[in-house]
Design a protein around this motif. Structure first.
Motif, PDB file in Angstrom:
ATOM      1  N   UNK A 143       0.719  -1.348   0.197  1.00  0.00           N
ATOM      2  CA  UNK A 143      -0.127  -0.286  -0.048  1.00  0.00           C
ATOM      3  C   UNK A 143       1.327   1.836  -0.204  1.00  0.00           C
ATOM      4  N   UNK A 144       0.228   1.893  -0.798  1.00  0.00           N
ATOM      5  CA  UNK A 144       1.073   3.198  -0.721  1.00  0.00           C
ATOM      6  C   UNK A 144       1.113   4.183   0.438  1.00  0.00           C
ATOM      7  N   UNK A 145       0.340   4.499   0.509  1.00  0.00           N
ATOM      8  CA  UNK A 145      -0.077   5.316   2.059  1.00  0.00           C
ATOM      9  C   UNK A 145      -0.278   4.538   3.588  1.00  0.00           C
ATOM     10  N   UNK A 146      -0.127   2.956   3.895  1.00  0.00           N
ATOM     11  CA  UNK A 146       0.730   2.922   4.515  1.00  0.00           C
ATOM     12  C   UNK A 146       0.023   1.909   5.874  1.00  0.00           C
ATOM     13  N   UNK A 147       0.714   1.805   6.963  1.00  0.00           N
ATOM     14  CA  UNK A 147      -0.601   1.060   7.609  1.00  0.00           C
ATOM     15  C   UNK A 147       0.214   1.616   8.907  1.00  0.00           C
ATOM     16  N   UNK A 148      -0.731   1.029   9.482  1.00  0.00           N
ATOM     17  CA  UNK A 148      -0.465   1.325  11.997  1.00  0.00           C
ATOM     18  C   UNK A 148      -0.812   0.411  12.455  1.00  0.00           C
ATOM     19  N   UNK A 149      -0.064   0.018  13.357  1.00  0.00           N
ATOM     20  CA  UNK A 149      -0.556  -0.969  14.412  1.00  0.00           C
ATOM     21  C   UNK A 149       0.076  -1.120  15.580  1.00  0.00           C
ATOM     22  N   UNK A 150      -0.841  -1.243  17.127  1.00  0.00           N
ATOM     23  CA  UNK A 150      -0.877  -0.895  17.637  1.00  0.00           C
ATOM     24  C   UNK A 150      -0.911  -2.040  18.455  1.00  0.00           C
ATOM     25  N   UNK A 151      -0.316  -3.041  19.489  1.00  0.00           N
ATOM     26  CA  UNK A 151      -0.759  -3.886  20.629  1.00  0.00           C
ATOM     27  C   UNK A 151      -0.253  -4.055  22.099  1.00  0.00           C
ATOM     28  N   UNK A 152      -0.424  -4.155  23.068  1.00  0.00           N
ATOM     29  CA  UNK A 152      -0.275  -4.693  23.610  1.00  0.00           C
ATOM     30  C   UNK A 152      -0.875  -5.644  25.012  1.00  0.00           C
ATOM     31  N   UNK A 153      -0.408  -6.157  25.691  1.00  0.00           N
ATOM     32  CA  UNK A 153      -1.648  -7.254  26.744  1.00  0.00           C
ATOM     33  C   UNK A 153      -0.771  -6.754  28.340  1.00  0.00           C
ATOM     34  N   UNK A 154      -1.902  -6.397  28.944  1.00  0.00           N
ATOM     35  CA  UNK A 154      -1.263  -5.766  30.804  1.00  0.00           C
ATOM     36  C   UNK A 154      -1.850  -6.793  31.827  1.00  0.00           C
ATOM     37  N   UNK A 155      -1.397  -7.682  32.905  1.00  0.00           N
ATOM     38  CA  UNK A 155      -1.402  -8.108  33.310  1.00  0.00           C
ATOM     39  C   UNK A 155      -2.546  -7.564  34.661  1.00  0.00           C
ATOM     40  N   UNK A 156      -3.587  -8.208  34.170  1.00  0.00           N
ATOM     41  CA  UNK A 156      -4.643  -7.500  35.607  1.00  0.00           C
ATOM     42  C   UNK A 156      -4.980  -8.023  36.759  1.00  0.00           C
ATOM     43  N   UNK A 159      -3.182 -11.684  39.234  1.00  0.00           N
ATOM     44  CA  UNK A 159      -2.210 -12.906  39.493  1.00  0.00           C
ATOM     45  C   UNK A 159      -3.212 -13.798  40.375  1.00  0.00           C
ATOM     46  N   UNK A 160      -2.991 -14.591  41.105  1.00  0.00           N
ATOM     47  CA  UNK A 160      -3.614 -14.991  42.368  1.00  0.00           C
ATOM     48  C   UNK A 160      -3.042 -16.592  42.090  1.00  0.00           C
ATOM     49  N   UNK A 161      -2.861 -17.684  42.573  1.00  0.00           N
ATOM     50  CA  UNK A 161      -2.835 -18.931  42.887  1.00  0.00           C
ATOM     51  C   UNK A 161      -3.163 -19.857  41.930  1.00  0.00           C
ATOM     52  N   UNK A 162      -4.008 -19.463  41.094  1.00  0.00           N
ATOM     53  CA  UNK A 162      -4.377 -20.195  40.354  1.00  0.00           C
ATOM     54  C   UNK A 162      -4.588 -19.751  38.763  1.00  0.00           C
ATOM     55  N   UNK A 163      -5.097 -18.288  38.896  1.00  0.00           N
ATOM     56  CA  UNK A 163      -5.259 -17.773  38.083  1.00  0.00           C
ATOM     57  C   UNK A 163      -4.234 -16.769  37.630  1.00  0.00           C
ATOM     58  N   UNK A 164      -4.136 -16.584  36.697  1.00  0.00           N
ATOM     59  CA  UNK A 164      -3.686 -15.304  35.536  1.00  0.00           C
ATOM     60  C   UNK A 164      -4.584 -14.606  34.693  1.00  0.00           C
ATOM     61  N   UNK A 165      -4.895 -13.303  34.637  1.00  0.00           N
ATOM     62  CA  UNK A 165      -5.820 -12.651  33.865  1.00  0.00           C
ATOM     63  C   UNK A 165      -5.010 -11.170  33.369  1.00  0.00           C
ATOM     64  N   UNK A 166      -5.364 -11.097  32.018  1.00  0.00           N
ATOM     65  CA  UNK A 166      -4.576  -9.820  31.284  1.00  0.00           C
ATOM     66  C   UNK A 166      -5.532  -9.801  30.527  1.00  0.00           C
ATOM     67  N   UNK A 167      -5.539  -7.972  29.663  1.00  0.00           N
ATOM     68  CA  UNK A 167      -6.189  -7.825  28.757  1.00  0.00           C
ATOM     69  C   UNK A 167      -5.516  -7.159  27.589  1.00  0.00           C
ATOM     70  N   UNK A 168      -6.070  -7.743  26.030  1.00  0.00           N
ATOM     71  CA  UNK A 168      -4.999  -7.069  25.054  1.00  0.00           C
ATOM     72  C   UNK A 168      -5.561  -6.172  25.072  1.00  0.00           C
ATOM     73  N   UNK A 169      -4.778  -4.888  24.110  1.00  0.00           N
ATOM     74  CA  UNK A 169      -5.384  -4.055  23.541  1.00  0.00           C
ATOM     75  C   UNK A 169      -5.068  -3.565  22.173  1.00  0.00           C
ATOM     76  N   UNK A 170      -5.627  -2.914  20.749  1.00  0.00           N
ATOM     77  CA  UNK A 170      -5.229  -3.526  19.894  1.00  0.00           C
ATOM     78  C   UNK A 170      -5.628  -2.342  19.444  1.00  0.00           C
ATOM     79  N   UNK A 171      -4.794  -1.405  18.250  1.00  0.00           N
ATOM     80  CA  UNK A 171      -5.168  -0.440  17.522  1.00  0.00           C
ATOM     81  C   UNK A 171      -4.433  -0.394  16.054  1.00  0.00           C
ATOM     82  N   UNK A 172      -5.514  -0.435  15.063  1.00  0.00           N
ATOM     83  CA  UNK A 172      -4.710  -0.883  14.263  1.00  0.00           C
ATOM     84  C   UNK A 172      -5.641  -0.170  12.569  1.00  0.00           C
ATOM     85  N   UNK A 173      -4.397   0.244  11.341  1.00  0.00           N
ATOM     86  CA  UNK A 173      -5.687   0.360  10.299  1.00  0.00           C
ATOM     87  C   UNK A 173      -4.475  -0.689   9.481  1.00  0.00           C
ATOM     88  N   UNK A 174      -4.798  -1.245   8.697  1.00  0.00           N
ATOM     89  CA  UNK A 174      -4.297  -2.193   8.150  1.00  0.00           C
ATOM     90  C   UNK A 174      -4.791  -2.005   6.387  1.00  0.00           C
TER      91      UNK A 174
END
Length: 397
Positions: free
Chosen positions: A241-254, A256-271
């Motif tokens: 593509x002549x005009x380019x693209x963009x992507x920003x992605x991350x995971x954030x830990x929210x 943590x306990x003895x048996x569980x780990x949880x996080x959320x992914x946030x993604x912003x993109x132009x493809x």
């Protein structure tokens, strides 16, 4: 054969549609021919004699590159989807496959690097290679001949490539199914606060110090999937593509306990396309095995009594009320918010304050109406399974 009056207009429309399709195909073929002529060649699906499909690495001028040549199994009428990338960027550049116009050049491979500009394609570069004992040599040049770079590549055995990352299921799968992307991502990642950053795409993801190896392998796999998506997006999904693209992605830990780990992914993109987009995803894992944990809706889950319909009611009860206009509330309250036919309509993850809920079913035009609502665990206790191994992590008393 006689046709009814009702069928005649339909037959006429069909004839016009076929005619327009044939005209369009002819126009596309003519445009494709002109692109290859700019590089002094013609389109050709089969690889030339002496050239085998696979991954090749080497130099283009002073830059290290990786080239992938596909087999000849592309669909009839479509060109093979070859691609290359500068190793320091990892972003794929698509190549339309051809050969030299001289039919006696049996060992000549031509790749046309065309760029989509909105109203058609133009040629940015030409890659001319000749096979010699498993190696490819030639040059990259611009159609006007003003810039030329020597190219020397050798076929590589990706299966024997040493791992720069800890071994994990997704890394193994990627090596086998997409060796081109595997080589791009199989490099040392940089440390960040609480996690790692993939250097080519900037995708960040958490790690848990001292955790079971299986958990951190699962976290690496989550990051690999985001990084592979990012590379695909940044390369235009196979279209330069002549005009380019963009992507920003991350995971954030929210959580943590003895048996569980949880996080959320946030993604912003132009493809490519009309507008940029974004999404959120919740990920909850078993802290020992690293396996995904389903939080609700069926036996064996943490909240088997919590359905999409009940969750929508809990979400709406905590939605921002007077601060949100009626149209937003109507969108969030729509029937699609409790319909699970095409997947669960909410992203969920655990936090210290409660279950975080984000509606992932809103269309793009109303995506601004989406907000994260936190449902306290106390409100969900009667819907929980006290026999679940995870119950005490959230309800210690």
């Amino acid at each position: 054969m006689r046709h009814s009056k009702l069928l005649l207009p339909l037959l006429s429309l069909t004839a016009v549609s076929v005619s327009q399709s044939q005209t369009s195909d002819a126009d596309d073929a003519a445009a494709q021919m002109k692109l290859f002529q700019r590089c002094g060649g013609v389109a050709a699906r089969p690889l030339p004699r002496g050239v085998t499909p696979g991954i090749y690495r080497g130099m283009m001028g002073a830059q290290a590159i990786t080239l992938e040549l596909k087999g000849d199994g592309s669909q009839e009428g479509q060109m093979a989807a070859d691609r290359y990338a500068y190793d320091r960027h990892g972003v794929a550049i698509a190549l339309d496959r051809g050969r030299a116009a001289d039919r006696t050049a049996n060992y000549s491979l031509l790749g046309v690097e065309s760029v989509f500009q909105g109203d058609g394609y133009s040629v940015r570069g030409c890659l001319s290679l000749t096979a010699d004992a498993g190696k490819l040599n030639g040059q990259w040049f611009t159609p006007d001949g003003k810039k030329k770079l020597p190219v020397a590549l050798a076929r590589v055995n990706v299966a024997a490539a040493p791992l720069a990352l800890p071994n994990s299921p997704e890394l193994t799968r990627l090596r086998a199914s997409d060796p081109f992307t595997f080589l791009a991502l199989n490099r040392a990642w940089t440390k960040t606060a609480g996690g790692l950053k993939e250097p080519l795409t900037g995708v960040t993801y958490p790690r848990v110090p001292g955790a079971a190896p299986a958990l951190n392998a699962a976290l690496q796999d989550g990051q690999l999937k985001l990084a592979a998506d990012a590379l695909d997006c940044l390369s235009g999904g196979g279209v330069n593509l002549q005009n380019g693209t963009d992507y920003s992605g991350s995971g954030t830990l929210s959580w943590k306990s003895s048996h569980l780990v949880s996080l959320h992914e946030n993604v912003e993109y132009y493809c490519g396309g009309a507008y940029p987009d974004n999404y959120m995803a919740g990920v909850t894992l078993d802290a020992r095995s690293g396996r995904a944990v389903t939080l609700l809706g069926k036996p064996g889950t943490l909240w088997p009594g919590l359905s999409a319909l009940k969750l929508q009611a809990l979400y709406l009860a905590r939605y921002s009320g007077t601060d949100v206009d009626a149209e937003c509330r109507d969108e969030v309250a729509g029937a699609v918010g409790n319909d699970t036919e095409y997947g669960f309509p909410y992203a969920l993850y655990l936090t210290r304050q409660g279950l975080a809920v984000w509606p992932n079913y809103l269309p793009h035009v109303t995506s601004a109406c989406a907000e994260v609502v936190t449902v306290p665990y106390a409100s969900l206790r009667t819907l929980a399974d006290p026999k679940s191994v995870y119950f005490r992590d959230l309800y210690p008393r």
